[in-house]
Structures are given as C-alpha cells and as structure tokens.
Design an enzyme around this catalytic site. Structure first.
Site, PDB file in Angstrom:
ATOM      1  N   TYR A 145       0.850  -1.198   0.000  1.00  0.00           N
ATOM      2  CA  TYR A 145       0.000   0.000   0.000  1.00  0.00           C
ATOM      3  C   TYR A 145       0.881   1.241   0.000  1.00  0.00           C
ATOM      4  CZ  TYR A 145      -3.652   3.329   1.198  1.00  0.00           C
ATOM      5  OH  TYR A 145      -4.524   4.387   1.163  1.00  0.00           O
ATOM      6  N   ASP A 247       9.333   4.123   0.590  1.00  0.00           N
ATOM      7  CA  ASP A 247       8.137   4.643   1.241  1.00  0.00           C
ATOM      8  C   ASP A 247       8.304   4.389   2.739  1.00  0.00           C
ATOM      9  OD1 ASP A 247       5.698   5.086   2.421  1.00  0.00           O
ATOM     10  OD2 ASP A 247       4.518   4.043   0.900  1.00  0.00           O
ATOM     11  N   LYS A 274       2.348  10.626   7.922  1.00  0.00           N
ATOM     12  CA  LYS A 274       1.773  10.161   9.199  1.00  0.00           C
ATOM     13  C   LYS A 274       2.392  10.863  10.410  1.00  0.00           C
ATOM     14  CE  LYS A 274      -0.190   6.057   7.407  1.00  0.00           C
ATOM     15  NZ  LYS A 274      -1.499   5.533   7.626  1.00  0.00           N
TER      16      LYS A 274
HETATM   17  C1  LIG Z   1       3.131   2.847   3.571  1.00  0.00           C
HETATM   18  C2  LIG Z   1       2.113   3.915   3.290  1.00  0.00           C
HETATM   19  N1  LIG Z   1       2.329   4.780   2.288  1.00  0.00           N
HETATM   20  C3  LIG Z   1       1.462   5.766   2.012  1.00  0.00           C
HETATM   21  C4  LIG Z   1       0.293   5.916   2.725  1.00  0.00           C
HETATM   22  C5  LIG Z   1      -0.681   7.007   2.394  1.00  0.00           C
HETATM   23  O1  LIG Z   1      -0.696   7.969   3.403  1.00  0.00           O
HETATM   24  P1  LIG Z   1      -1.978   8.927   3.603  1.00  0.00           P
HETATM   25  O2  LIG Z   1      -3.072   8.094   4.177  1.00  0.00           O
HETATM   26  O3  LIG Z   1      -1.486  10.000   4.535  1.00  0.00           O
HETATM   27  O4  LIG Z   1      -2.317   9.473   2.253  1.00  0.00           O
HETATM   28  C6  LIG Z   1       0.017   5.028   3.771  1.00  0.00           C
HETATM   29  C7  LIG Z   1      -1.230   5.140   4.559  1.00  0.00           C
HETATM   30  O5  LIG Z   1      -1.661   4.238   5.250  1.00  0.00           O
HETATM   31  C8  LIG Z   1       0.946   3.997   4.055  1.00  0.00           C
HETATM   32  O6  LIG Z   1       0.713   3.102   5.021  1.00  0.00           O
END
Ligand SMILES: Cc1ncc(COP(=O)(O)O)c(C=O)c1O
Length: 440
Positions: A145, A247, A274
């Site tokens: 994700y 990421d 986050k």
């Molecule tokens: C690994 C990862 N990347 C990107 C995101 C996306 O972040 P946001 O919800 O702030 O758009 C998330 C959200 O859960 C995530 O877990």
C-alpha cells in the site's frame, strides 16, 4: 444489533451520516459492523467515545500519533501558532527549522519538501523520478500500500483470481476505470524474492524511472525486507540508471533515521508522512539534491513544477517539529522495546493456547496473523475465509475488552504507553486466542 447498541449515540450518528456521506464516512478505515463508534475526546493512549467508554488506543490513527493524543508540548506549541495564523501566502521560518531538523536525522535527506499526506508524498516521488530520468514506468511490490495515486495503488488488492503467475505478477487496478496505460506503466515485483524481481525488472530496463519499496510493507505481511532483497534492488537501480525510492510513511518511526538505517544502502528519494505531522495532515519528500532539484523553480529547466495550498503550513510544521524532537533516540528505543515485549508476550500466549497464529513486525509496530508461519510475501499473507473469520472474532473481542487495533490485528505503539498497557493487551489477546480455540 443488540438493544443496548440500538439506542447508542454512535448508532444514531451513523444513521444521520448515512444520509449525507457515501457509506456514512469519509474514510472506510473507521467503519465497524454494525456502525462506527464515534470518538468524543482522547488523552495519551486512551480514547473516550461518545458513550463514555474508554479504550486503549493501539491504532493511533493508523500509525500517525507517535505520542498518543494531545501531548501537552504539542498542544501548547500548536495553540500558540493557532493564535498567530494557520496558513499564509508567505513562507514561515518553522518550515526551514523542521526541514533542517529532519535532515539532521538522516544524511540521505539533502533536500526536503513538505506536502499534506502520504498519498501526495508518494505521488510526488514517482513524478520526481519520472522527471529526473525521463522514463515512464515505475516498479512496486505486489500488495504494497502506497496511498491512492493511480500508479502507486496498482496491485494493492490483487487476489488469487487475478494476480497472475509469480514469475510475472499482473498489474491489477484498484479503482474501476484506471486507464490501461497506467497499468502498463506499473511493473509488479514479488517481495523478498531478489531473483524473480530482478528478472522482471530486466524486462523493463531503460523504461523504469524507479523501484518503489516499503521496507516493511503492512499488507504484504509486515515483515522487514531481507537485506539481500534490498541490496539487489539498490544494485539493479544503480546499474539500470533508475532511482531507488523508499516509502517510509509508516516505517520511519522504526529508527531515529528511519527503517532504512537497518540496511547498508542509501535511497535516492524517501517519502514520509503520518507521525511526522505530530497529529496533523502531512507528507514529506526527501533525498538527493540532484534529484530533488527537479522541483527547483530556480533551475534553468524546472522539470516537475510542484506546489500545494496547505503544504508546509505552520500548524503542521510546528506540531511535527515538536513531535519529532520529543521522539529522540531514547524514545525510539523505548517504544521499540515495548513492541518486543508485546511480541514476546503474544507469542507465549499463542504457544500456551496451542493455536495456529504468529506475529510479525519490527520497530514499534506488529501484526498478528492467524497462520502457523509468518508470511513471506503478499500471496502468503493473503487471508483465507477462515482466517478472516478468526480475525473478526479477535478484533471484536479486543474492542469489547477496550482495545482499539488496526483492522488487520496490527498495533502501532506510542510513547504514551508503558509496560502495563502492553501487558494488558497481551492478556486480552490470550483471551481472544482461547475463544478462537473453542470455536474452531
Ligand atoms: C506505507 C504507506 N504509504 C502511504 C500511505 C498514504 O498515506 P496517507 O493516508 O497519509 O495518504 C500510507 C497510509 O496508510 C501507508 O501506510
């Protein structure tokens, strides 16, 4: 619905919500059967709902509250800033201070830009990679994700009916209507399988702008990437003239300089989000100066014009800076030790009940699987109907007992917790495992 719940304030609120919000919510994450529970207020690691029920928060708004709720230092700093203004069409000093501070935690962060969410950060790193290399394709791990940008979400929810062979995982859309051209530009590789991954990447050599990697992808099983896998991707990207993009939206909390410090590599770009917002919406892009300069409006050719109305707003910058300064090396070590204690306790509970389950994780996050062995990749992590049933029973049991978990039975810890909160979760989980043992 039992009669007590029929008359609950949450049930009534949800009835109203259903008339105006599709599904009654703006984020599916908060849904619960038969209705979401509505929060009233929170402090530290405890959340009180509108009914007055207090629960221990192991979800922490999906890993975004590293100090739990309403840390006094964050509240004080943000309150002071609120009175001065929330957003200007002028720059603010706190943006510079926060960027300098983040850069001091990781030598790979030569330049930084802030955005408003993890999704936006991932969109920006992929666009920056394409702008820098002039290539159209990106590669990502099956099931990982990375937010909701078209390219980032491909194959995030693939299943046995559509995921194709492991030698050539299919690019499966999440949203109906995703253009075929987008799918064709996303190359899917299996997690922790360097040989197969490199073979797939080689087929697209010269077209790939970057390989995108979460070092401990939650949906792929929440298991840290093997060093050999990470090294193979770093070597391949170097050789192919592509970028290695990490990421660390979730994993940055795992070490003072992010989970990347577990490995002997330097990424070209890192996306964050986050918890670095101190409880406010945030995203950040950091990395090599040369690459980050595609966003530089002062360069002769700005390859990737980049902006955002609320990017680096002083509320988020203030909260983020205070939160991260508080999350120093000692704090990182303390929450990581709490996670180890939890994992040990849950593993002991699994053994003593004699049930098929296991725990994965790293840093201050862990996940319980209703499988005998820790899954090695997305296909192994994929849950059978019976595992889904067990998950539901465990989550309901924990919620009833006063514990809020992430809906995969994952927990993200906060500095507001201590050993007693960890031990009470372990005890409640043992009760859940016993319940499962009785029903299977
Ligand atoms: C690994 C990862 N990347 C990107 C995101 C996306 O972040 P946001 O919800 O702030 O758009 C998330 C959200 O859960 C995530 O877990």
């Amino acid at each position: 619905m039992n009669s007590q719940h029929d008359h609950s304030l949450s049930a009534a609120l949800y009835e109203r919500a259903l008339k105006i919000l599709p599904g009654g919510v703006s984020r599916n994450t908060v849904l619960r059967d038969p209705y979401p529970v509505y929060a009233d207020f929170a402090k530290g690691c405890r959340v009180t709902d509108v009914e007055g029920v207090v629960r221990l928060d192991f979800a922490n708004n999906m890993a975004s509250l590293i100090h739990g709720h309403c840390h006094p230092a964050i509240v004080a700093a943000v309150t002071e800033q609120l009175a001065k203004g929330t957003a200007f069409t002028l720059a603010t000093e706190v943006e510079i201070r926060y960027a300098e501070y983040l850069a001091s935690r990781n030598a790979a962060f030569e330049r930084i830009r802030f955005v408003n969410s993890g999704t936006e950060a991932l969109m920006a790193v992929l666009k920056a990679s394409r702008a820098f290399t002039g290539r159209p394709k990106v590669a990502k791990v099956e099931g990982a994700y990375h937010g909701q940008y078209d390219h980032a979400e491909v194959s995030q929810t693939s299943n046995p009916s559509n995921w194709g062979s492991v030698e050539k995982p299919a690019s499966v859309p999440v949203a109906h209507g995703t253009p075929a051209s987008t799918l064709a530009d996303v190359v899917i590789i299996p997690f922790n399988d360097p040989e197969r991954a490199v073979a797939i990447l080689n087929e697209h050599k010269g077209e790939l702008a970057c390989v995108l990697l979460d070092l401990m992808p939650h949906r792929v099983g929440l298991r840290p990437a093997d060093p050999e896998f990470v090294a193979a991707l770093r070597d391949w990207t170097h050789e192919a003239g592509a970028l290695l993009v990490l990421d660390e939206v979730i994993t940055f909390r795992s070490e003072f300089g992010g989970a990347q410090s577990w490995y002997d590599i330097t990424p070209d770009l890192t996306a964050m989000g986050k918890f670095i917002g101190g409880g406010f919406p945030v995203g950040a892009i950091a990395g090599r100066r040369e690459v980050m300069d595609v966003m530089n409006p002062l360069s002769d050719k700005m390859l990737f014009p980049h902006s955002g109305t609320f990017s680096a707003n002083p509320i988020t910058m203030t909260a983020g800076l205070v939160a991260m300064e508080l999350f120093d090396e000692a704090a990182v070590a303390r929450v990581n030790a709490l996670a180890k204690r939890a994992i040990r306790g849950i593993e002991d509970a699994i053994r003593s009940v004699g049930i098929k389950a296991c725990v994965t994780g790293g840093g201050s996050i862990f996940r319980v699987h209703f499988k005998e062995h820790p899954p090695a990749n997305y296909r192994q992590a994929f849950m059978s109907p019976d595992e889904n049933r067990q998950l539901g029973i465990m989550l309901d049991h924990l919620f009833e007992q006063g514990f809020i978990m992430i809906n995969t039975c994952s927990a993200t810890l906060s500095t507001a917790m201590g050993e007693s909160e960890i031990d009470s979760l372990v005890t409640a989980m043992e009760g859940g495992f016993r319940k499962l043992a009785e029903t299977s």
